[in-house]
Scaffold this active site. Structure first.
Site, PDB file in Angstrom:
ATOM      1  N   CYS A   2      43.698  50.564  38.622  1.00  0.00           N
ATOM      2  CA  CYS A   2      42.364  50.171  39.085  1.00  0.00           C
ATOM      3  C   CYS A   2      41.576  49.731  37.861  1.00  0.00           C
ATOM      4  CB  CYS A   2      41.660  51.340  39.777  1.00  0.00           C
ATOM      5  SG  CYS A   2      39.982  50.944  40.346  1.00  0.00           S
ATOM      6  N   GLU A 129      42.082  44.189  43.222  1.00  0.00           N
ATOM      7  CA  GLU A 129      43.448  44.201  42.706  1.00  0.00           C
ATOM      8  C   GLU A 129      44.016  42.789  42.825  1.00  0.00           C
ATOM      9  OE1 GLU A 129      45.586  45.097  40.478  1.00  0.00           O
ATOM     10  OE2 GLU A 129      45.182  47.164  41.114  1.00  0.00           O
TER      11      GLU A 129
END
Length: 284
Positions: A2, A129
């Site tokens: 992340c 992402e």
């Protein structure tokens, strides 16, 4: 992994959105720690080293606080261990923005805060992402499915009322009604407090815990943040008194309850920070 999030709510909106129940079932709005609202800035494109809102037990700051009282704090993304001896935290030679759930007990930087119960919940609209394609990386925005009241951040911003805009300017919010806006993503993390060896203000920092991706996200990336789904999971993660570290680690599991949509490649540059440039909305 992340490496980028979005959190667009104003401080008082965050307090409403992070409302929780104590052990008797009574609802509470968490207060902000000290003057931490001065450190937090809403953003469509948060990267490591920026300050993000985290929820944690007030017992970490006030030993006399009720065991189930929570507080909001602004912490810098990228954990600086309490034992780090340089005067400049930017001189750390390794990345601590993420930590793998499988190795929490193997690395001192993460093992120490874990065993001390220094658990927190990072709040965000969602995270970004990137899926690798043959020609480029396609970014996606990933978040909890929303009820009718929740809107993607760019739409939410465009439809703000004058009352909402006053919150952005830091005015007091007395509305204790249930929050019907964006459902925040609640991510498991660890935090630590570091004071420069030469003296100075204590810096609070955090790391995002990651796990293997859930089946519905594996086509984008093989790792995802350890999401806590629901008030009970959040409460158990934060309750470092009753829920010991090894028990709390059982909460760190892939979650299939997230949804996602592609966004503009402008998000690749963290300096692009607006509802237009980041384009947090589904493609037509």
């Amino acid at each position: 992994m992340c490496g980028r999030t979005a959190c667009t709510l104003a401080p008082n909106e965050l307090s409403r959105a992070a409302r929780y129940q104590d052990r008797t079932g009574q609802p509470h709005r968490p207060r902000w720690k000290d003057r931490d609202t001065d450190k937090y800035r809403p953003s469509y494109n948060k990267s490591p080293q920026s300050f993000s809102p985290v929820l944690l037990s007030n017992r970490h700051f006030n030993k006399d606080a009720p065991v189930d009282e929570c507080v909001l704090a602004a912490m810098r993304w990228g954990l600086v261990p309490a034992w780090f001896r340089e005067n400049d935290p930017s001189k750390m030679q390794y990345n601590t923005s993420n930590c793998r759930s499988e190795s929490l007990l193997e690395k001192k930087s993460f093992k120490d805060p874990l065993l001390k119960g220094q658990r927190c919940v990072i709040l965000a609209n969602g995270f970004y992402e990137w899926r690798q394609t043959e020609k480029e990386k396609q970014p996606f925005f990933i978040y909890f499915p929303q009820s009718q009241g929740g809107q993607v951040p760019s739409q939410q911003n465009a439809q703000k009322t004058k009352s909402d805009q006053s919150l952005d300017q830091g005015e007091s919010d007395q509305d204790d009604s249930d929050w019907t806006g964006w459902r925040l993503l609640t991510i498991a993390g660890l935090f630590d407090s570091w004071t420069p060896p030469c003296g100075g203000e204590t810096l609070y920092t955090y790391t995002v815990i990651t796990v293997d991706s859930s089946p519905n996200l594996q086509s984008i990336h093989d790792r995802m943040p350890a999401v806590l789904d629901g008030e009970d999971e959040v409460r158990r993660w934060l309750d470092f008194g009753e829920v010991k570290s090894l028990e709390a680690m059982k909460l760190l599991q892939p979650k299939s309850s997230l949804t996602f949509h592609p966004v503009s490649s402008l998000v690749n540059n963290s300096r692009n920070n607006s509802p237009v440039s980041v384009a947090c909305r589904p493609h037509n």
